[in-house]
Design a protein around this motif. Structure first.
Motif, short mmCIF file in Angstrom:
data_model
loop_
_atom_site.label_atom_id
_atom_site.label_comp_id
_atom_site.label_asym_id
_atom_site.label_seq_id
_atom_site.Cartn_x
_atom_site.Cartn_y
_atom_site.Cartn_z
N VAL A 169 0.83 -1.20 0.00
CA VAL A 169 0.00 0.00 0.00
C VAL A 169 0.87 1.25 0.00
CG1 VAL A 169 -2.38 -0.22 0.83
CG2 VAL A 169 -0.53 -0.90 2.34
N GLU A 170 1.96 1.15 0.75
CA GLU A 170 2.85 2.31 0.91
C GLU A 170 3.85 2.47 -0.24
OE1 GLU A 170 3.99 4.44 3.99
OE2 GLU A 170 1.81 4.59 3.77
N ARG A 171 4.55 1.37 -0.53
CA ARG A 171 5.64 1.46 -1.51
C ARG A 171 5.91 0.11 -2.15
NH1 ARG A 171 7.84 3.54 2.96
NH2 ARG A 171 9.15 5.07 1.93
N THR A 172 6.68 0.17 -3.23
CA THR A 172 7.06 -1.07 -3.92
C THR A 172 8.42 -1.53 -3.42
OG1 THR A 172 5.80 -0.52 -5.88
CG2 THR A 172 7.63 -2.05 -6.19
N VAL A 173 8.51 -2.84 -3.22
CA VAL A 173 9.77 -3.44 -2.80
C VAL A 173 10.15 -4.45 -3.88
CG1 VAL A 173 10.65 -5.10 -1.12
CG2 VAL A 173 9.41 -3.11 -0.32
N ILE A 174 11.44 -4.49 -4.22
CA ILE A 174 11.88 -5.47 -5.22
C ILE A 174 12.77 -6.50 -4.52
CG2 ILE A 174 13.07 -5.80 -7.42
CD1 ILE A 174 12.56 -2.78 -7.96
N GLY A 175 12.31 -7.74 -4.51
CA GLY A 175 13.09 -8.82 -3.90
C GLY A 175 14.07 -9.34 -4.93
N VAL A 176 15.34 -9.43 -4.54
CA VAL A 176 16.36 -9.83 -5.50
C VAL A 176 16.77 -11.27 -5.21
CG1 VAL A 176 18.66 -9.29 -6.40
CG2 VAL A 176 17.17 -7.45 -5.55
N VAL A 177 16.67 -12.15 -6.21
CA VAL A 177 17.13 -13.52 -6.01
C VAL A 177 18.05 -13.94 -7.15
CG1 VAL A 177 15.15 -14.28 -4.62
CG2 VAL A 177 15.05 -14.48 -7.09
N GLY A 178 18.90 -14.90 -6.83
CA GLY A 178 19.84 -15.40 -7.83
C GLY A 178 21.25 -15.35 -7.27
N VAL A 179 22.17 -15.82 -8.08
CA VAL A 179 23.57 -15.86 -7.66
C VAL A 179 24.35 -14.90 -8.54
CG1 VAL A 179 25.53 -17.40 -7.25
CG2 VAL A 179 23.21 -18.33 -7.23
N ALA A 180 25.08 -13.98 -7.90
CA ALA A 180 25.89 -13.03 -8.69
C ALA A 180 27.17 -12.73 -7.95
CB ALA A 180 25.10 -11.76 -8.94
N THR A 181 28.18 -12.35 -8.71
CA THR A 181 29.42 -11.93 -8.05
C THR A 181 29.37 -10.41 -7.92
OG1 THR A 181 30.39 -11.92 -10.24
CG2 THR A 181 30.90 -13.82 -8.84
N GLY A 182 30.24 -9.86 -7.12
CA GLY A 182 30.35 -8.41 -6.98
C GLY A 182 29.11 -7.77 -6.36
N LEU A 183 28.51 -8.49 -5.39
CA LEU A 183 27.29 -7.97 -4.78
C LEU A 183 27.44 -6.62 -4.06
CD1 LEU A 183 25.07 -10.86 -3.41
CD2 LEU A 183 24.56 -9.22 -5.20
N PRO A 184 28.53 -6.42 -3.30
CA PRO A 184 28.64 -5.13 -2.59
C PRO A 184 28.63 -3.94 -3.56
CG PRO A 184 30.25 -6.69 -1.74
CD PRO A 184 29.62 -7.33 -2.93
N GLU A 185 29.34 -4.09 -4.70
CA GLU A 185 29.37 -3.01 -5.69
C GLU A 185 27.98 -2.80 -6.28
OE1 GLU A 185 31.40 -5.66 -5.81
OE2 GLU A 185 33.24 -4.75 -5.07
N LEU A 186 27.33 -3.92 -6.57
CA LEU A 186 25.99 -3.83 -7.16
C LEU A 186 25.04 -3.11 -6.19
CD1 LEU A 186 23.97 -4.63 -9.41
CD2 LEU A 186 23.53 -6.74 -8.13
N ARG A 187 25.16 -3.49 -4.92
CA ARG A 187 24.29 -2.88 -3.91
C ARG A 187 24.48 -1.35 -3.91
NH1 ARG A 187 25.75 -5.99 1.07
NH2 ARG A 187 24.92 -7.79 -0.04
N GLU A 188 25.75 -0.95 -3.97
CA GLU A 188 26.03 0.49 -3.97
C GLU A 188 25.47 1.17 -5.21
OE1 GLU A 188 30.25 1.21 -3.38
OE2 GLU A 188 30.11 0.01 -1.54
N SER A 189 25.63 0.53 -6.34
CA SER A 189 25.16 1.21 -7.56
C SER A 189 23.63 1.23 -7.60
CB SER A 189 25.79 0.59 -8.81
OG SER A 189 25.12 -0.57 -9.17
N LEU A 190 22.98 0.19 -7.06
CA LEU A 190 21.50 0.21 -7.02
C LEU A 190 21.01 1.35 -6.13
CD1 LEU A 190 20.79 -3.62 -6.60
CD2 LEU A 190 20.07 -2.22 -8.55
#
Ligand code: PEP
Ligand code: MN
Length: 344
Positions: A34-55
């Motif tokens: 009701v308040e906001r959209t949340v995107i659940g991320v699933v899967g296997v990826a490398t470089g997650l900390p960088e990805l998190r920062e860029s997202l």
């Protein structure tokens, strides 16, 4: 992790985030609250900390939060509000208690019709019955197959009760989904991952029973298979686990009900029939489960339990089922719920 979008983020910004995830080999599952959209991320990826920062820097993104649990889409962290599933005029997961009742196995037209009429009259809102039966012994009754599904379809046509019935193999999903309103995956198949994938693609609500020696975490990970196929309509069913106790067939883990509600947004019901294996314990444990917060019950009922081809010892007669329903209403009311009535 989950990507929490700003309250006023647009569809375009959401699509950009999903695209960015896909480019990194991940998948984004949307939960529009009701308040906001949340995107659940699933899967296997490398470089997650960088990805998190860029997202976190992308337009429309409020926050990127790691999910601490191994199960993701079923977790409360991904979706805070309870999931409510609508099936044939009944809501599972809201403020109603949905009683699903019927024989363990479909044996004959007469047996199913009489049971369907009796459980409906007593206030059940979903009809259960197995046409494909899992069986510990290959020598016991294994079900009528499609003929059984046709009998269930007749009972639905007459009573209007939606159907829950078990599917045993991936190859039968399409056939069973033609008749069933809810596809049941039994305890013995909780970790049949190919079957979970298939029911995840079937476009029908799924009732996933707890495996007889599965932990709550293993159970929620099994649910992830269904959810990650895009099927969000899953009802969990506590049906008892194996313990050292032999007086009862299984030990009904009533504490699983509030535990699941804390960890997951999905509806949870209880099956005190398989959970105890003894008809005289079914009503007390049904009441206990609803008092603990269960959104519904799965109850085995048979016109003549002593001649049942399967699970007679745990099946209620029509009279005993009437009594259960009469005693259930005040317990449901005491925990702020009411009995669901078909079409009500
Ligand atoms: C059933 O519901 O009849 C059944 C076989 O249940 P479980 O998978 O819990 O043993
Ligand atoms: Mn049974």
């Amino acid at each position: 992790m989950i990507v929490v979008m700003d309250k006023d983020s647009g569809d375009d910004e959401i699509a950009q985030v999903v695209k960015r995830l896909e480019a990194a080999g991940l998948k984004g599952h949307l939960s529009k609250g009701v308040e906001r959209t949340v995107i659940g991320v699933v899967g296997v990826a490398t470089g997650l900390p960088e990805l998190r920062e860029s997202l976190a820097l992308m337009p429309g993104v409020e926050n990127v939060v790691p999910i601490s649990k191994p199960y993701k889409l079923s977790s409360r962290e991904f979706k805070a509000e309870d999931t409510v599933i609508e099936v044939g005029g009944v809501s599972i997961g809201g403020d109603q208690v949905v009683v699903m009742a019927g024989p363990c196995a479909v044996e004959s037209e007469e047996q199913v019709m009489s049971t369907a009429r009796a459980v409906k009259a007593a206030g059940a809102s979903v009809l259960r019955g197995g046409a494909f039966k899992p069986s510990t012994s290959p020598y016991s009754f294994r079900g009528l197959g499609e003929e059984g599904l046709k009998i269930l379809a007749h009972a639905k046509a007459e009573t209007g009760l939606p159907l829950v019935t078990e599917v045993l193999t991936p190859g039968d999903v399409e056939l069973v989904a033609r008749y069933a309103d809810i596809l049941q995956v039994g305890a013995r198949n909780m970790q049949n991952f190919i079957l979970l994938d298939e029911v995840g693609k079937a476009g029908k609500p799924v009732l996933l029973k707890r495996g007889m020696s599965a932990t709550i975490q293993e159970w929620l990970l099994a649910v992830e298979y269904v959810l990650s196929q895009g099927n969000r309509q899953v009802v969990l069913c506590e049906r008892g686990i194996r313990t050292f106790e032999t007086h009862t067939r299984n030990t009904l883990d009533v504490s699983a009900v509030p535990s699941i509600q804390k960890l997951s947004h999905l509806p949870i019901i209880a099956d005190p029939s398989h959970g105890t294996g003894r008809w005289e314990l079914v009503t007390p444990m049904a009441l206990a489960s609803v008092a603990a917060g269960a959104h519904g019950l799965l109850i085995e009922v048979h016109p003549t339990p002593d001649t049942a081809l399967k699970d007679g010892a745990q099946s209620l007669t029509f009279a005993h089922f009437d009594e259960l329903m009469a005693r259930l209403a005040p317990v449901a009311a005491a925990v702020g719920r009411r009995l669901a009535l078909k079409g009500a």
